[in-house]
Each structure stands twice: as C-alpha cells, then as structure tokens.
Design a protein around this motif. Structure first.
Motif, mmCIF file in Angstrom:
data_model
loop_
_atom_site.group_PDB
_atom_site.id
_atom_site.type_symbol
_atom_site.label_atom_id
_atom_site.label_comp_id
_atom_site.label_asym_id
_atom_site.label_seq_id
_atom_site.Cartn_x
_atom_site.Cartn_y
_atom_site.Cartn_z
ATOM 1 N N UNK A 335 -25.487 -52.453 22.497
ATOM 2 C CA UNK A 335 -26.741 -52.840 21.847
ATOM 3 C C UNK A 335 -26.430 -53.576 20.552
ATOM 4 N N UNK A 336 -27.138 -54.667 20.309
ATOM 5 C CA UNK A 336 -26.910 -55.421 19.082
ATOM 6 C C UNK A 336 -27.301 -54.585 17.860
ATOM 7 N N UNK A 337 -26.607 -54.760 16.732
ATOM 8 C CA UNK A 337 -26.818 -53.895 15.565
ATOM 9 C C UNK A 337 -28.258 -53.819 15.090
ATOM 10 N N UNK A 338 -28.994 -54.925 15.148
ATOM 11 C CA UNK A 338 -30.373 -54.931 14.651
ATOM 12 C C UNK A 338 -31.301 -54.063 15.494
ATOM 13 N N UNK A 339 -30.846 -53.645 16.695
ATOM 14 C CA UNK A 339 -31.664 -52.813 17.580
ATOM 15 C C UNK A 339 -31.186 -51.373 17.618
ATOM 16 N N UNK A 340 -30.120 -51.035 16.906
ATOM 17 C CA UNK A 340 -29.546 -49.694 17.005
ATOM 18 C C UNK A 340 -30.553 -48.604 16.660
ATOM 19 N N UNK A 341 -31.304 -48.797 15.587
ATOM 20 C CA UNK A 341 -32.246 -47.759 15.178
ATOM 21 C C UNK A 341 -33.253 -47.448 16.266
ATOM 22 N N UNK A 342 -33.823 -48.500 16.858
ATOM 23 C CA UNK A 342 -34.826 -48.280 17.903
ATOM 24 C C UNK A 342 -34.215 -47.664 19.149
ATOM 25 N N UNK A 343 -33.008 -48.091 19.513
ATOM 26 C CA UNK A 343 -32.387 -47.513 20.698
ATOM 27 C C UNK A 343 -32.104 -46.027 20.497
ATOM 28 N N UNK A 344 -31.611 -45.660 19.316
ATOM 29 C CA UNK A 344 -31.338 -44.247 19.081
ATOM 30 C C UNK A 344 -32.631 -43.449 18.897
ATOM 31 N N UNK A 345 -33.694 -44.130 18.498
ATOM 32 C CA UNK A 345 -34.974 -43.426 18.465
ATOM 33 C C UNK A 345 -35.426 -43.105 19.881
ATOM 34 N N UNK A 346 -35.169 -44.025 20.839
ATOM 35 C CA UNK A 346 -35.519 -43.743 22.227
ATOM 36 C C UNK A 346 -34.660 -42.607 22.785
ATOM 37 N N UNK A 347 -33.390 -42.568 22.375
ATOM 38 C CA UNK A 347 -32.544 -41.434 22.755
ATOM 39 C C UNK A 347 -33.153 -40.140 22.224
ATOM 40 N N UNK A 348 -33.577 -40.165 20.954
ATOM 41 C CA UNK A 348 -34.200 -38.982 20.366
ATOM 42 C C UNK A 348 -35.494 -38.611 21.058
ATOM 43 N N UNK A 349 -36.268 -39.620 21.452
ATOM 44 C CA UNK A 349 -37.525 -39.346 22.150
ATOM 45 C C UNK A 349 -37.257 -38.679 23.491
ATOM 46 N N UNK A 350 -36.278 -39.221 24.239
ATOM 47 C CA UNK A 350 -35.936 -38.631 25.541
ATOM 48 C C UNK A 350 -35.514 -37.176 25.366
ATOM 49 N N UNK A 351 -34.624 -36.915 24.396
ATOM 50 C CA UNK A 351 -34.159 -35.554 24.157
ATOM 51 C C UNK A 351 -35.311 -34.662 23.723
ATOM 52 N N UNK A 352 -36.128 -35.164 22.787
ATOM 53 C CA UNK A 352 -37.165 -34.335 22.199
ATOM 54 C C UNK A 352 -38.303 -34.049 23.162
ATOM 55 N N UNK A 353 -38.549 -34.937 24.110
ATOM 56 C CA UNK A 353 -39.631 -34.707 25.063
ATOM 57 C C UNK A 353 -39.149 -34.000 26.329
ATOM 58 N N UNK A 354 -37.932 -34.327 26.789
ATOM 59 C CA UNK A 354 -37.435 -33.702 28.016
ATOM 60 C C UNK A 354 -37.225 -32.206 27.835
ATOM 61 N N UNK A 355 -36.723 -31.802 26.664
ATOM 62 C CA UNK A 355 -36.456 -30.380 26.451
ATOM 63 C C UNK A 355 -37.720 -29.538 26.438
ATOM 64 N N UNK A 356 -38.749 -29.873 25.634
ATOM 65 C CA UNK A 356 -39.960 -29.050 25.683
ATOM 66 C C UNK A 356 -40.697 -29.127 27.017
ATOM 67 N N UNK A 357 -40.645 -30.302 27.673
ATOM 68 C CA UNK A 357 -41.267 -30.392 29.000
ATOM 69 C C UNK A 357 -40.568 -29.431 29.955
ATOM 70 N N UNK A 358 -39.223 -29.450 29.920
ATOM 71 C CA UNK A 358 -38.484 -28.506 30.761
ATOM 72 C C UNK A 358 -38.783 -27.063 30.414
ATOM 73 N N UNK A 359 -38.835 -26.763 29.112
ATOM 74 C CA UNK A 359 -39.107 -25.391 28.690
ATOM 75 C C UNK A 359 -40.538 -24.981 28.969
#
Length: 418
Positions: A335-359
């Motif tokens: 991922x190009x550097x200017x997009x890193x923040x948004x890409x890692x935010x999507x990683x955080x979103x996936x983690x943060x939503x998948x875990x409570x949905x699973x739980x």
C-alpha cells in the motif's frame, strides 16, 4: 523518505510502545478476569468483547483518515493523552466505591475509542521510521515485545488485582501511558506532504480508501482472511477462560496460567519471526498460521486435561506472529504511504467488528451448549472457509500476486519533519 537516524527513532518508538502496552495489557487481563469470575456468564463475557472492540471499529473509520491527514506522532500522543485522562477519571470513581459492571464496561469502551484513533496511526508510522528492507524485522521485533509484555502482564495483573482490586490497575495504566507519551515525543516522524496541501473532505478520503481496497486484490483478500480468523478463532478464544472456570476450576492462577501459556507461545513466535523466519514468504506464513488456528481451536475443544489445554493455548499463541507480522508487512509494503492510515483503519474495523459479532453468537451460546462444542465447531468451520477462500479464482490470483517479487512503495515527495 526514511530518516537517517532511523535506529534511534525505532528504539524510542518501541520503548515507548512497550511501556504503554504493559499498562494496557495489565488492565485488559484484570478486567477480563473480573468479568469472568464475578459473573461466570457467557453473556457478560460477550458484553465485554463488544465494549472492547465495537467502539474501536466505529472510530477506526475516522481514525485512519486522520492518520493520513495529520502528523501520526502527534495523533498517537493526543489519543494516548485522551485515554489516560478518561481512565484516570474512571479510576477515581472506582476508588470511591463505584464498581458496577457498567462502569467497568464503560472504562473498556473508552479505551477502545482511543484505540480506534491510535492503532492505525501506530501501524502507519512504522514504515515511516524504518527502511523498507527492515520492515519484517522491525514488525517481528514489535511482535516479540508485545508477546513479552503479554507474558509479564498476566502475572502483574494477577498480583495487583488480587491484592488491591481493579482501580489500582487503571491508575497504573495512566502512569505507563504518560511515560509512553514522553518517549514517543522524542521520535522524529515525517509528515507526508499531502497533509500540508489542500485536502478533499473526510467523505472523499473514505470513499477513496474503499475504492483502493476494491482495486487491489491482495489487500482485499488479506482483509477477508483477517475477518475470518477473528470471527471464527479469535472470538471463540474469549470463552476459553470460561471453559477453564467451568471445567477445571476457578482459581485465579488457572486463568493467569492460561494467558501465560498463550503469551509464551507468542513470544517464541515473535522471536522466530524476527530471526529465522524473516526471509520466508509472507503469504506462505499466513497460510500456515490460518490453518493452524483452525486446527488448534478444535484441539482446545477436545482437551480434557488442563495441562493439555495449556499446551494447545501455547501453540495458538505461537501461530499469532507468523500470521500478524507478515500480514502487517504485506500491507505496509503493498500500500502506498499516503493510504497507510486508512488501510490500517480498515484492519482495525475488521478486527473490532468481527470479534464482537462472533462473541454475540458464541457468548450467549456458551450459556446453552458447552464451550468445548463451540470451539470444535468454530475451528472446523474456519478450516473449511479458508480452504474455499484459497481455491476460488480470486484467491488463487491473489496468492500468485503476493508471491511475486515485491515492488517497493513509492516514497512521499518532500516530507516535512514534524
């Protein structure tokens, strides 16, 4: 452009994160045990998981955009300071006898909100302060430190929680956050030139990030795999303390030993990732880890002996660095550097939503069927889903692309040091 004194920056960054992480992990373990031992309820554990991850997922939508628009060091410091202030206020309330479950869950939710801003910025900062050819090593070292803290934190959490209760744990978290902020303030982090130019709106930034994910199959497939793992193996792992309490005993040392076994595995895995596995194929390591997660989850459900259960928890921890380190490295490199923040935010979103949905599924079910049955079912399902994902045309194309020689990401033009 990576600063010439990158080793100093990386050392200060890792030291600050280590100090801050120790306090955060101690608080995390203490709260999780408190909820488990006080309620022995799968629903309560599910509420804890929702409070710990859902706010982070919501805020990450905006946190990633902020990380691409602001100096990332400043953003992390601001988020840490806000978390510390809120945690201090809640600790004072608890010290004065306000210890209802909703207060504890509120504290967890406040910390999760801050993590939604902090986490994308921290992950996006690493490729700014470390050379591209050192990313796997630095990420592996960061994972090793996290694992070492995860080994120390359960013992510290057990001692403090058993002797003084929950409020002092939060006071300690405030102290470590302040120390971490002080060390991070000494790190020189380039501000991408884009943050000094006329910028589009937040909505346009978010839309651009979503288009980027759709247009890049490697990134898209990695996010899908990440979601599967968190939904079907990480989420069920939150009920493993409940299985220990119900099946083997409710002594505090049993829960501490469970976390220590997991952390020992993570620490060994982190050491391997920063040494002998540094040059291995990132996508190959990820595939080994994801199938291993599924098999180990099944084995945990089949364990009828406490020490065997601990052994498989060790294996589960051992697999975490071979999954998370190459995952983060692939994102950082592709991922190009200017997009890193948004890409890692999507990683955080996936983690943060998948875990409570699973739980939300596994927590209430744990009050109806055995935890063992849940773990076996979840592990087998994870194996089947991953096998399908890797054999679909899009999956095969992504794996082929990820194995090709990696192109170096474009450097941002004319960074301004801030």
């Amino acid at each position: 452009m990576t600063p010439t004194h990158w080793r100093r920056n990386v050392a200060l960054f890792l030291t600050g994160q280590t100090v801050s992480l120790l306090g955060s992990m101690i608080a995390q373990y203490a709260v999780m045990w408190w909820v488990t031992l006080q309620t022995r309820s799968g629903l309560a554990v599910a509420l804890y998981a929702v409070a710990a991850f859902l706010p982070q997922g919501i805020v990450s939508i905006f946190g990633g955009v902020l990380a691409d628009r602001m100096n990332r060091r400043t953003l992390v410091i601001t988020a840490d300071a806000a978390i510390a202030a809120a945690t201090l206020a809640l600790a004072l309330l608890m010290a004065n006898g306000v210890t209802d479950l909703w207060i504890v869950l509120l504290a967890v939710a406040v910390r999760s909100l801050g993590a939604g801003v902090q986490t994308p910025a921290v992950q996006a900062m690493i490729p700014q302060i470390a050379p591209a050819d050192q990313l796997m090593r630095v990420n592996g070292l960061f994972q090793t430190i996290q694992s070492a803290m995860a080994l120390l934190a359960p013992a510290a959490a057990g001692a403090i929680f058993a002797a003084y209760g929950l409020a002092p744990v939060f006071f300690l978290d405030v102290i470590t956050a302040v120390l971490g902020i002080g060390l991070l303030a000494l790190v020189t982090v380039p501000t991408l030139q884009r943050t000094t130019e006329t910028r589009p709106t937040y909505r346009q930034d978010l839309t651009e990030g979503m288009r980027y994910v759709r247009a890049h199959p490697v990134v898209r497939w990695l996010l899908i795999v990440y979601a599967i793992i968190f939904l079907l193996t990480v989420a069920p792992s939150f009920v493993t303390p409940l299985m220990v309490a119900r099946t083997f005993g409710s002594q505090a040392w049993m829960l501490a030993a469970l976390e220590i076994a997991f952390s020992l595995g993570m620490m060994l895995g982190g050491i391997l990732m920063s040494t002998v596995l540094t040059k291995r194929s990132p996508i190959g390591l990820i595939l080994v880890a994801v199938y291993g997660f599924g098999l180990t989850t099944v084995a945990l459900g089949l364990s009828g002996n406490l020490w065997v259960f601990y052994a498989f928890m060790f294996v589960f921890g051992l697999l975490v660095p071979p999954f998370s380190t190459p995952f983060m490295t692939l994102i950082q490199k592709t991922v190009e550097p200017a997009m890193h923040g948004r890409m890692f935010s999507y990683v955080g979103i996936v983690m943060a939503l998948a875990t409570p949905v699973g739980m939300a599924v596994f927590g209430p079910l744990a009050d109806v069927v055995s935890v063992q049955a849940l773990l076996i079912t979840a592990g087998l399902t994870a194996i089947v889903v991953i096998a399908i994902a890797t054999r679909l045309p899009s999956g095969r194309a992504t794996l082929t692309a990820a194995r090709e020689p990696e192109a170096q990401p474009a450097e941002p033009a004319g960074p301004v040091l801030g």
